[in-house]
Scaffold this motif. Structure first.
Motif, PDB file in Angstrom:
ATOM      1  N   GLY A  79       0.830  -1.197   0.000  1.00 16.34           N
ATOM      2  CA  GLY A  79       0.000   0.000   0.000  1.00 16.34           C
ATOM      3  C   GLY A  79       0.863   1.244   0.000  1.00 16.34           C
ATOM      4  N   ARG A  80       0.333   2.320   0.564  1.00 15.94           N
ATOM      5  CA  ARG A  80       1.090   3.565   0.629  1.00 15.94           C
ATOM      6  C   ARG A  80       1.846   3.593   1.961  1.00 15.94           C
ATOM      7  NH1 ARG A  80      -1.896   9.253  -0.100  1.00 15.94           N
ATOM      8  NH2 ARG A  80      -2.043   8.531  -2.253  1.00 15.94           N
ATOM      9  N   ALA A  81       3.109   3.277   1.915  1.00 16.03           N
ATOM     10  CA  ALA A  81       3.946   3.236   3.112  1.00 16.03           C
ATOM     11  C   ALA A  81       5.353   3.655   2.726  1.00 16.03           C
ATOM     12  CB  ALA A  81       3.952   1.840   3.726  1.00 16.03           C
ATOM     13  N   THR A  82       6.047   4.331   3.633  1.00 15.45           N
ATOM     14  CA  THR A  82       7.403   4.786   3.362  1.00 15.45           C
ATOM     15  C   THR A  82       8.450   3.751   3.749  1.00 15.45           C
ATOM     16  OG1 THR A  82       7.480   5.866   5.510  1.00 15.45           O
ATOM     17  CG2 THR A  82       6.751   7.198   3.630  1.00 15.45           C
ATOM     18  N   GLY A  83       8.027   2.705   4.436  1.00 15.34           N
ATOM     19  CA  GLY A  83       8.947   1.656   4.854  1.00 15.34           C
ATOM     20  C   GLY A  83       8.164   0.601   5.592  1.00 15.34           C
ATOM     21  N   PRO A  84       8.767  -0.558   5.861  1.00 16.53           N
ATOM     22  CA  PRO A  84       8.032  -1.624   6.542  1.00 16.53           C
ATOM     23  C   PRO A  84       7.652  -1.240   7.965  1.00 16.53           C
ATOM     24  CG  PRO A  84      10.334  -2.274   6.105  1.00 16.53           C
ATOM     25  CD  PRO A  84      10.133  -0.947   5.507  1.00 16.53           C
ATOM     26  N   HIS A  85       6.400  -1.373   8.282  1.00 20.45           N
ATOM     27  CA  HIS A  85       5.893  -1.128   9.633  1.00 20.45           C
ATOM     28  C   HIS A  85       4.483  -1.687   9.727  1.00 20.45           C
ATOM     29  CE1 HIS A  85       4.010   2.289   7.543  1.00 20.45           C
ATOM     30  NE2 HIS A  85       3.140   2.335   8.553  1.00 20.45           N
ATOM     31  N   LEU A  86       4.021  -1.896  10.955  1.00 25.15           N
ATOM     32  CA  LEU A  86       2.635  -2.295  11.208  1.00 25.15           C
ATOM     33  C   LEU A  86       1.875  -1.081  11.699  1.00 25.15           C
ATOM     34  CD1 LEU A  86       0.520  -4.623  11.460  1.00 25.15           C
ATOM     35  CD2 LEU A  86       1.161  -4.731  13.882  1.00 25.15           C
ATOM     36  N   HIS A  87       0.831  -0.704  10.964  1.00 24.11           N
ATOM     37  CA  HIS A  87      -0.082   0.351  11.415  1.00 24.11           C
ATOM     38  C   HIS A  87      -1.283  -0.351  12.043  1.00 24.11           C
ATOM     39  CE1 HIS A  87      -2.373   4.240  11.097  1.00 24.11           C
ATOM     40  NE2 HIS A  87      -3.388   3.368  11.105  1.00 24.11           N
ATOM     41  N   TRP A  88      -1.481  -0.127  13.342  1.00 23.67           N
ATOM     42  CA  TRP A  88      -2.586  -0.737  14.083  1.00 23.67           C
ATOM     43  C   TRP A  88      -3.535   0.366  14.516  1.00 23.67           C
ATOM     44  CZ3 TRP A  88      -2.073  -2.441  19.853  1.00 23.67           C
ATOM     45  CH2 TRP A  88      -3.293  -2.960  20.307  1.00 23.67           C
ATOM     46  N   SER A  89      -4.780   0.264  14.086  1.00 15.28           N
ATOM     47  CA  SER A  89      -5.785   1.235  14.508  1.00 15.28           C
ATOM     48  C   SER A  89      -6.914   0.522  15.228  1.00 15.28           C
ATOM     49  CB  SER A  89      -6.332   2.025  13.316  1.00 15.28           C
ATOM     50  OG  SER A  89      -7.120   1.205  12.475  1.00 15.28           O
ATOM     51  N   LEU A  90      -7.545   1.232  16.168  1.00 17.41           N
ATOM     52  CA  LEU A  90      -8.661   0.715  16.956  1.00 17.41           C
ATOM     53  C   LEU A  90      -9.839   1.675  16.839  1.00 17.41           C
ATOM     54  CD1 LEU A  90      -6.924  -0.456  20.238  1.00 17.41           C
ATOM     55  CD2 LEU A  90      -8.542  -1.851  18.957  1.00 17.41           C
ATOM     56  N   LYS A  91     -11.031   1.116  16.714  1.00 12.10           N
ATOM     57  CA  LYS A  91     -12.242   1.937  16.709  1.00 12.10           C
ATOM     58  C   LYS A  91     -13.303   1.300  17.599  1.00 12.10           C
ATOM     59  CE  LYS A  91     -13.883   4.121  13.128  1.00 12.10           C
ATOM     60  NZ  LYS A  91     -14.505   4.417  11.820  1.00 12.10           N
ATOM     61  N   TRP A  92     -14.071   2.159  18.250  1.00 10.47           N
ATOM     62  CA  TRP A  92     -15.312   1.744  18.891  1.00 10.47           C
ATOM     63  C   TRP A  92     -16.424   2.555  18.235  1.00 10.47           C
ATOM     64  CZ3 TRP A  92     -18.925   4.409  22.160  1.00 10.47           C
ATOM     65  CH2 TRP A  92     -19.952   3.575  22.645  1.00 10.47           C
ATOM     66  N   ARG A  93     -17.318   1.864  17.519  1.00 12.53           N
ATOM     67  CA  ARG A  93     -18.314   2.554  16.697  1.00 12.53           C
ATOM     68  C   ARG A  93     -17.570   3.528  15.773  1.00 12.53           C
ATOM     69  NH1 ARG A  93     -22.877   1.826  20.127  1.00 12.53           N
ATOM     70  NH2 ARG A  93     -22.752  -0.376  20.714  1.00 12.53           N
ATOM     71  N   GLU A  94     -17.836   4.822  15.861  1.00 11.93           N
ATOM     72  CA  GLU A  94     -17.157   5.799  15.008  1.00 11.93           C
ATOM     73  C   GLU A  94     -15.999   6.492  15.712  1.00 11.93           C
ATOM     74  OE1 GLU A  94     -17.780   6.022  11.784  1.00 11.93           O
ATOM     75  OE2 GLU A  94     -19.222   4.404  12.174  1.00 11.93           O
ATOM     76  N   ALA A  95     -15.737   6.151  16.957  1.00  9.42           N
ATOM     77  CA  ALA A  95     -14.665   6.786  17.724  1.00  9.42           C
ATOM     78  C   ALA A  95     -13.332   6.115  17.426  1.00  9.42           C
ATOM     79  CB  ALA A  95     -14.972   6.709  19.220  1.00  9.42           C
ATOM     80  N   ARG A  96     -12.322   6.927  17.131  1.00  7.38           N
ATOM     81  CA  ARG A  96     -10.969   6.424  16.905  1.00  7.38           C
ATOM     82  C   ARG A  96     -10.199   6.471  18.220  1.00  7.38           C
ATOM     83  NH1 ARG A  96      -9.571   5.213  11.908  1.00  7.38           N
ATOM     84  NH2 ARG A  96     -10.875   5.930  10.181  1.00  7.38           N
ATOM     85  N   LEU A  97      -9.471   5.380  18.515  1.00  9.72           N
ATOM     86  CA  LEU A  97      -8.884   5.188  19.834  1.00  9.72           C
ATOM     87  C   LEU A  97      -7.369   5.033  19.740  1.00  9.72           C
ATOM     88  CD1 LEU A  97     -11.471   2.526  21.052  1.00  9.72           C
ATOM     89  CD2 LEU A  97     -11.701   5.027  20.989  1.00  9.72           C
ATOM     90  N   ASP A  98      -6.696   5.315  20.853  1.00  6.17           N
ATOM     91  CA  ASP A  98      -5.241   5.212  20.939  1.00  6.17           C
ATOM     92  C   ASP A  98      -4.859   3.808  21.406  1.00  6.17           C
ATOM     93  OD1 ASP A  98      -2.542   5.426  21.371  1.00  6.17           O
ATOM     94  OD2 ASP A  98      -2.667   7.195  22.664  1.00  6.17           O
ATOM     95  N   PRO A  99      -4.249   2.987  20.548  1.00  5.97           N
ATOM     96  CA  PRO A  99      -3.880   1.636  20.978  1.00  5.97           C
ATOM     97  C   PRO A  99      -2.971   1.604  22.199  1.00  5.97           C
ATOM     98  CG  PRO A  99      -3.765   1.796  18.592  1.00  5.97           C
ATOM     99  CD  PRO A  99      -3.973   3.187  19.109  1.00  5.97           C
ATOM    100  N   LEU A 100      -2.133   2.627  22.397  1.00  6.19           N
ATOM    101  CA  LEU A 100      -1.235   2.616  23.549  1.00  6.19           C
ATOM    102  C   LEU A 100      -1.999   2.588  24.869  1.00  6.19           C
ATOM    103  CD1 LEU A 100       1.671   5.090  22.635  1.00  6.19           C
ATOM    104  CD2 LEU A 100       1.832   2.624  23.067  1.00  6.19           C
ATOM    105  N   LEU A 101      -3.235   3.112  24.867  1.00  2.00           N
ATOM    106  CA  LEU A 101      -4.028   3.132  26.092  1.00  2.00           C
ATOM    107  C   LEU A 101      -4.643   1.771  26.409  1.00  2.00           C
ATOM    108  CD1 LEU A 101      -5.795   6.611  25.806  1.00  2.00           C
ATOM    109  CD2 LEU A 101      -3.713   6.002  27.042  1.00  2.00           C
TER     110      LEU A 101
END
Length: 306
Positions: A278-300
């Motif tokens: 996809g569109r990435a500048t280098g190898p990495h894992l992008h992990w996203s979390l959502k509850w309904r329409e709210a975007r959340l911080d995985p570190l929390l």
């Protein structure tokens, strides 16, 4: 975690990469294919009171922007919500909810009881100091999304939305989440650039760069609702896992995926390899979390990195 009791009052993934995406759309790519589960309309259950339980809401969690809350509704509750968002109650009256990155400083838990009473519990949501970079240049003007690219992008977005709306029979939301992979953190949730007062989109996930080909695992139990073995134009090879109660994870840019739609995964199961598709500048894992329409911080959701 400390449980908090509040007395009753009378009458109660656009996926981001490791750097901000440029304004100009990428060149059209070949049409992609992905497995996606189509969510079924939620049944309308007959209201049923929760078992005997507390006289008010009991809850704990990360009560901050991008954070979450877990708890138990008052005994006799037939329906509950956080503000205007309905809550799913399990047979024990337990629930999960969360707060968007830009959530207001206060919220309210509301329960309707079988006897017609309403119980309200206020929730203070602490603000956070986001990493905002002010740049004294204008944003690069873009020509907008071409018709050719939109013909590719629209079905991808529809597949992601359907996967994140799925409502699976799983209770991964009750678990303490584990790190999907460990390594250098190359991008943090909520960071944003502002170009001469014009804000760009904020970073919607956590980027971890352990090196290409490193296996990553499911952070909690769940059901796979999307598995893009053929890479999407922006997200690359993509996995979405439903953890139940409206909470879901998305994992982007994988070089290889080991799961398929409908698979039940347990915390710690290997689900893919870190890549740069996809569109990435280098190898990495992008992990996203959502509850309904709210975007959340995985570190929390995580403890210290092992």
């Amino acid at each position: 975690m400390r449980r908090i009791a509040i007395a009753a009052l009378p009458v109660l993934a656009a996926a981001c990469t490791a750097i901000p995406a440029p304004d100009a759309p990428p060149a059209p790519v070949a049409t992609t294919r992905a497995e996606v589960v189509q969510p079924l309309p939620a049944p309308t259950p007959t209201p049923r009171a929760t078992p005997n339980g507390p006289s008010t809401f009991l809850f704990d969690g990360q009560l901050t922007q991008g954070g979450w809350i877990r708890g138990t509704a008052p005994g006799g509750t037939v329906s509950a919500r956080l503000g205007d968002a309905p809550l799913e109650l399990d047979p024990q009256g337990r629930f999960f909810a969360a707060f968007d990155r830009d959530a207001e400083p206060s919220a309210e838990l509301i329960a309707t009881l079988a006897d017609g009473r309403t119980i309200r519990s206020p929730v203070a949501v602490s603000p956070r100091a986001w990493n905002i970079e002010h740049i004294n240049v204008a944003r690069t003007p873009g020509g907008g999304m071409t018709d050719a690219f939109w013909r590719i992008r629209e079905p991808e977005l529809n597949a992601i939305e359907a996967a994140r709306q799925a409502n699976s029979d799983t209770d991964g939301w009750t678990q303490d989440f584990a790190w999907p992979v460990t390594g250098r953190i190359s991008g943090r949730f909520g960071s944003q650039r502002v170009y001469r007062g014009e804000p760009a989109s904020y970073h919607s996930g956590l980027d971890i760069a352990p090196g290409a080909g490193t296996p990553f695992v499911a952070p909690a139990d769940g059901v796979v609702t999307l598995a893009a073995h053929d890479p999407f134009s922006l997200e690359g090879k993509l996995i979405v896992i439903d953890h139940g109660a409206g909470l879901n994870s998305a994992f982007l840019h994988a070089s290889q995926i080991f799961v398929n739609v409908g698979d039940r995964v347990s915390q710690g199961d290997r689900i893919g390899l870190v890549g740069a598709t996809g569109r990435a500048t280098g190898p990495h894992l992008h992990w996203s979390l959502k509850w309904r329409e709210a975007r959340l911080d995985p570190l929390l959701f995580l403890g210290p990195m092992p």
